[in-house]
Design a protein around this motif. Structure first.
Motif, PDB file in Angstrom:
ATOM      1  N   LEU A 137       0.812  -1.207   0.000  1.00  0.00           N
ATOM      2  CA  LEU A 137       0.000   0.000   0.000  1.00  0.00           C
ATOM      3  C   LEU A 137       0.853   1.267   0.000  1.00  0.00           C
ATOM      4  CD1 LEU A 137      -2.870  -0.961   2.494  1.00  0.00           C
ATOM      5  CD2 LEU A 137      -2.993  -0.790  -0.006  1.00  0.00           C
ATOM      6  N   ASP A 138       2.021   1.205   0.666  1.00  0.00           N
ATOM      7  CA  ASP A 138       2.901   2.368   0.662  1.00  0.00           C
ATOM      8  C   ASP A 138       3.412   2.658  -0.744  1.00  0.00           C
ATOM      9  OD1 ASP A 138       2.634   2.913   3.330  1.00  0.00           O
ATOM     10  OD2 ASP A 138       4.442   1.826   3.935  1.00  0.00           O
ATOM     11  N   ARG A 139       3.686   1.600  -1.501  1.00  0.00           N
ATOM     12  CA  ARG A 139       4.133   1.786  -2.886  1.00  0.00           C
ATOM     13  C   ARG A 139       3.021   2.384  -3.737  1.00  0.00           C
ATOM     14  NH1 ARG A 139       4.321  -1.327  -7.720  1.00  0.00           N
ATOM     15  NH2 ARG A 139       6.192  -0.869  -8.968  1.00  0.00           N
ATOM     16  N   VAL A 140       1.803   1.886  -3.560  1.00  0.00           N
ATOM     17  CA  VAL A 140       0.665   2.433  -4.296  1.00  0.00           C
ATOM     18  C   VAL A 140       0.478   3.910  -3.965  1.00  0.00           C
ATOM     19  CG1 VAL A 140      -1.845   2.327  -4.573  1.00  0.00           C
ATOM     20  CG2 VAL A 140      -0.519   0.202  -4.473  1.00  0.00           C
ATOM     21  N   ARG A 141       0.599   4.216  -2.685  1.00  0.00           N
ATOM     22  CA  ARG A 141       0.448   5.613  -2.256  1.00  0.00           C
ATOM     23  C   ARG A 141       1.515   6.495  -2.878  1.00  0.00           C
ATOM     24  NH1 ARG A 141       0.898   7.773   4.034  1.00  0.00           N
ATOM     25  NH2 ARG A 141       1.008  10.001   3.538  1.00  0.00           N
ATOM     26  N   ASP A 142       2.779   6.037  -2.824  1.00  0.00           N
ATOM     27  CA  ASP A 142       3.872   6.825  -3.379  1.00  0.00           C
ATOM     28  C   ASP A 142       3.690   7.042  -4.880  1.00  0.00           C
ATOM     29  OD1 ASP A 142       5.519   7.799  -1.441  1.00  0.00           O
ATOM     30  OD2 ASP A 142       7.236   6.527  -1.915  1.00  0.00           O
ATOM     31  N   GLN A 143       3.310   5.985  -5.590  1.00  0.00           N
ATOM     32  CA  GLN A 143       3.147   6.111  -7.039  1.00  0.00           C
ATOM     33  C   GLN A 143       1.975   7.024  -7.388  1.00  0.00           C
ATOM     34  OE1 GLN A 143       3.146   1.945  -8.458  1.00  0.00           O
ATOM     35  NE2 GLN A 143       5.104   2.453  -9.411  1.00  0.00           N
ATOM     36  N   THR A 144       0.877   6.889  -6.656  1.00  0.00           N
ATOM     37  CA  THR A 144      -0.277   7.749  -6.908  1.00  0.00           C
ATOM     38  C   THR A 144       0.092   9.211  -6.690  1.00  0.00           C
ATOM     39  OG1 THR A 144      -1.797   5.984  -6.221  1.00  0.00           O
ATOM     40  CG2 THR A 144      -2.661   8.231  -6.262  1.00  0.00           C
ATOM     41  N   GLU A 145       0.779   9.471  -5.593  1.00  0.00           N
ATOM     42  CA  GLU A 145       1.207  10.841  -5.308  1.00  0.00           C
ATOM     43  C   GLU A 145       2.208  11.329  -6.353  1.00  0.00           C
ATOM     44  OE1 GLU A 145       2.719  10.753  -1.346  1.00  0.00           O
ATOM     45  OE2 GLU A 145       0.745  10.710  -0.400  1.00  0.00           O
ATOM     46  N   ALA A 146       3.079  10.415  -6.813  1.00  0.00           N
ATOM     47  CA  ALA A 146       4.077  10.793  -7.815  1.00  0.00           C
ATOM     48  C   ALA A 146       3.400  11.261  -9.099  1.00  0.00           C
ATOM     49  CB  ALA A 146       5.009   9.619  -8.101  1.00  0.00           C
ATOM     50  N   PHE A 147       2.383  10.533  -9.538  1.00  0.00           N
ATOM     51  CA  PHE A 147       1.687  10.914 -10.765  1.00  0.00           C
ATOM     52  C   PHE A 147       0.895  12.203 -10.571  1.00  0.00           C
ATOM     53  CE2 PHE A 147       2.948   6.778 -12.074  1.00  0.00           C
ATOM     54  CZ  PHE A 147       2.902   6.776 -13.468  1.00  0.00           C
ATOM     55  N   ALA A 148       0.347  12.403  -9.383  1.00  0.00           N
ATOM     56  CA  ALA A 148      -0.372  13.642  -9.102  1.00  0.00           C
ATOM     57  C   ALA A 148       0.579  14.838  -9.130  1.00  0.00           C
ATOM     58  CB  ALA A 148      -1.073  13.552  -7.759  1.00  0.00           C
ATOM     59  N   ILE A 149       1.765  14.668  -8.514  1.00  0.00           N
ATOM     60  CA  ILE A 149       2.765  15.736  -8.527  1.00  0.00           C
ATOM     61  C   ILE A 149       3.240  15.988  -9.955  1.00  0.00           C
ATOM     62  CG2 ILE A 149       5.061  16.409  -7.735  1.00  0.00           C
ATOM     63  CD1 ILE A 149       4.530  14.716  -5.212  1.00  0.00           C
ATOM     64  N   ALA A 150       3.442  14.897 -10.709  1.00  0.00           N
ATOM     65  CA  ALA A 150       3.877  15.044 -12.103  1.00  0.00           C
ATOM     66  C   ALA A 150       2.865  15.838 -12.913  1.00  0.00           C
ATOM     67  CB  ALA A 150       4.099  13.664 -12.724  1.00  0.00           C
ATOM     68  N   ALA A 151       1.581  15.563 -12.696  1.00  0.00           N
ATOM     69  CA  ALA A 151       0.533  16.303 -13.411  1.00  0.00           C
ATOM     70  C   ALA A 151       0.621  17.790 -13.083  1.00  0.00           C
ATOM     71  CB  ALA A 151      -0.838  15.748 -13.040  1.00  0.00           C
ATOM     72  N   TYR A 152       0.851  18.094 -11.811  1.00  0.00           N
ATOM     73  CA  TYR A 152       0.994  19.494 -11.403  1.00  0.00           C
ATOM     74  C   TYR A 152       2.209  20.139 -12.061  1.00  0.00           C
ATOM     75  CZ  TYR A 152       2.544  23.374  -8.495  1.00  0.00           C
ATOM     76  OH  TYR A 152       3.007  24.589  -8.063  1.00  0.00           O
TER      77      TYR A 152
END
Length: 393
Positions: A365-380
């Motif tokens: 779940l920590d990996r999923v969280r990190d990746q989800t946040e990474a893509f959100a930051i990338a979009a920004y």
């Protein structure tokens, strides 16, 4: 109104295609950012490094909370903050920041020495305020962070003498801020890791206070020219520390080559590392200082010092400072805090046989969280870059 249905159908189709195109752009961008000559980076590390190296975020953290603040992100016990000045050698006073729990204590004392290449403009108690504050909260301790003098105006040994003077001041004045002189630890990152362990050595050599434990985060441990693979591989500066900065630090902080062999500048080559406190050393995979931190752990073990070393995979120099956005940074801060709490409670257990531990990037779940946040930051970041491009035109 027959036209309405096909109209909305086309709008939906165009919107779906636009979203799909955006997702493809984000995915391709993150994939490219992850690909480096030195190895493939986890998504979160890649995004954070891309943002920093392309000046898309401001790293000049200048947090000035009120006198009573919460311990860290996500809340925590209230802390008292005090910015004060303390005397050091040469009839000089230096700034020092204190965070302490409310109450009578006595509380353990942590001396925190910030990183910054021993140079003006590379680090301060302000840039490290988040770690200083969070450690106080997580360990229920008093954290004192001196702003030692740095090069080029002040060369070796000014920084370490200031740092030892701050330790001496803490011992003499502990009762006034409810500190426990029987439980004092030293902690530092990068150049501050060097200062932390040197301060522990000075306490040993000068019959100073007994240090309960030391935690060194990706420390610089030598100024000498020794073959270290990590210094060769990760020297570009992309991983937040370059060979150019390291040479600049050596030239300005230790301008005399004789200084490089002094055990108080290069503890890795010290002849005697015995009687130092139980030690935790944390290193990062993508860091020019990785090998010398781990070599120092081995040397401490050879002298009978209880030592634990952990290499964090997939992260760069300074990653613990990013604990608010990187899961691996949170792991590193948690390991640091746990080690200090156990040392203060007398429950610290370290295996007699030294062996470096390798911590993998976040999983589950920590990996999923990190990746989800990474893509959100990338979009920004992509959106911000596009907006900046339009504004420039």
């Amino acid at each position: 109104m027959r036209w309405a249905k096909p109209f909305f159908k086309h709008v939906f189709l165009i919107s779906s295609l636009g979203i799909a195109a955006l997702l493809i752009i984000i995915s391709v961008s993150v994939y490219l950012w992850q690909s480096t000559d030195e190895g493939r980076l986890p998504a979160k590390t890649a995004v954070v490094l891309h943002a920093i190296n392309n000046n898309l975020v401001n790293l000049d953290i200048n947090i000035r909370p009120p006198r009573i603040v919460t311990g860290g992100s996500g809340g925590g016990p209230s802390l008292l903050r005090e910015d004060l000045f303390i005397p050091v050698q040469g009839d000089v006073q230096i700034p020092m920041r204190m965070y302490r729990p409310q109450g009578e204590g006595p509380f353990p004392i942590i001396m925190y020495y910030h990183g910054g290449a021993f140079l003006e403009g590379y680090g301060s108690i302000d840039t490290h305020d988040n770690i200083i504050r969070s450690l106080a909260s997580r360990t229920n301790s008093i954290v004192l962070a001196p702003s030692y003098r740095v090069a080029p105006e002040y060369i070796f040994p000014a920084a370490i003498e200031d740092s030892y003077s701050a330790l001496d001041w803490a011992v003499k004045h502990a009762e006034s801020f409810h500190g426990d002189v029987e439980r004092i630890s030293v902690v530092g990152d990068s150049a501050g890791g060097n200062i932390a362990t040197v301060t522990a050595m000075m306490a040993r050599d000068r019959n100073g206070p007994e240090i309960t434990s030391q935690v060194l985060l990706y420390p610089l441990t030598t100024f000498q020219d020794v073959p270290l693979e990590s210094r060769e591989i990760y020297d570009s500066g992309y991983y937040l520390l370059s060979r150019q900065v390291m040479y600049r630090a050596r030239d300005l902080y230790t301008p005399d080559e004789l200084m490089w062999s002094n055990p108080y500048s290069s503890p890795l080559q010290a002849e005697d590392l015995s009687d130092l406190p139980p030690t935790l050393i944390i290193t990062a995979e993508f860091d020019p200082l990785r090998d010398e931190g781990e070599a120092y752990a081995e040397r401490l073990a050879e002298f009978g010092v209880p030592v634990r070393a952990t290499r964090y995979r997939g992260v760069m120099h300074g990653f613990v400072s990013f604990y608010e956005v990187m899961q691996s940074g949170r792991y590193g801060l948690q390991e640091t805090s746990s080690f200090l709490r156990q040392a203060n409670q007398g429950t610290l257990q370290i295996a007699d046989q030294y062996e470096i531990q390798v911590r993998q990037p976040p999983q589950g779940l920590d990996r999923v969280r990190d990746q989800t946040e990474a893509f959100a930051i990338a979009a920004y970041l992509i959106g911000r870059s596009g907006a900046d491009l339009l504004n420039d035109n």
